[in-house]
Design an enzyme around this catalytic site. Structure first.
Site, PDB file in Angstrom:
ATOM      1  N   ILE A   1      44.903  42.378  51.686  1.00  0.00           N
ATOM      2  CA  ILE A   1      43.661  41.774  51.199  1.00  0.00           C
ATOM      3  C   ILE A   1      43.312  42.472  49.888  1.00  0.00           C
ATOM      4  CG2 ILE A   1      41.222  41.330  51.620  1.00  0.00           C
ATOM      5  CD1 ILE A   1      41.784  41.220  54.566  1.00  0.00           C
ATOM      6  N   HIS A   2      43.613  41.803  48.790  1.00  0.00           N
ATOM      7  CA  HIS A   2      43.344  42.359  47.459  1.00  0.00           C
ATOM      8  C   HIS A   2      42.118  41.671  46.862  1.00  0.00           C
ATOM      9  CE1 HIS A   2      45.525  38.839  45.794  1.00  0.00           C
ATOM     10  NE2 HIS A   2      46.275  39.014  46.869  1.00  0.00           N
ATOM     11  N   ALA A   3      41.812  41.952  45.622  1.00  0.00           N
ATOM     12  CA  ALA A   3      40.535  41.559  45.006  1.00  0.00           C
ATOM     13  C   ALA A   3      40.239  40.065  45.074  1.00  0.00           C
ATOM     14  CB  ALA A   3      40.480  42.048  43.563  1.00  0.00           C
TER      15      ALA A   3
ATOM     16  N   PRO B   1      41.404  37.370  47.042  1.00  0.00           N
ATOM     17  CA  PRO B   1      41.028  36.812  48.339  1.00  0.00           C
ATOM     18  C   PRO B   1      39.823  37.517  48.966  1.00  0.00           C
ATOM     19  CG  PRO B   1      43.104  37.985  48.510  1.00  0.00           C
ATOM     20  CD  PRO B   1      42.761  37.919  47.060  1.00  0.00           C
ATOM     21  N   ALA B   2      39.643  38.789  48.668  1.00  0.00           N
ATOM     22  CA  ALA B   2      38.467  39.491  49.182  1.00  0.00           C
ATOM     23  C   ALA B   2      37.194  38.873  48.622  1.00  0.00           C
ATOM     24  CB  ALA B   2      38.539  40.979  48.833  1.00  0.00           C
TER      25      ALA B   2
END
Length: 88
Positions: free
Chosen positions: A14-16, A18-19
């Site tokens: 979960i990177h920037a 999709p977060a």
């Protein structure tokens, strides 16, 4: 309270991007929504909280919601996770 466990399949976890989409989806609801990973729990309306968990590929997360629209929360977030290709 309603909760569901998901396994992340994205290579980057979960990177920037999709977060951010997850947080935006969570803020639409009245329920209290939390994301738990490796025993740490954060409010899903906090981008910094979500990123601080460092969720990696293969990581199991638990999303829990408490409130009047908790069922709708999990349906929406399930779709959001799928649309972001974080889960199957």
């Amino acid at each position: 309270m309603t909760e569901q466990i998901f396994t992340i399949i994205d290579e980057a976890g979960i990177h920037a991007r999709p977060a951010t989409v997850l947080v935006q989806a969570a803020t639409k609801f009245k329920s209290d929504i939390n994301l738990e990973y490796k025993g740490r729990r954060v409010n899903l309306e906090s981008i910094l909280g979500v990123l601080s968990l460092g969720v990696v590929k293969g990581g199991q997360i638990k999303i829990s919601a408490t409130g009047s629209d908790e069922i709708d929360v999990l349906k929406e977030l399930n779709e959001t996770l799928k649309n972001q290709k974080l889960i199957d």
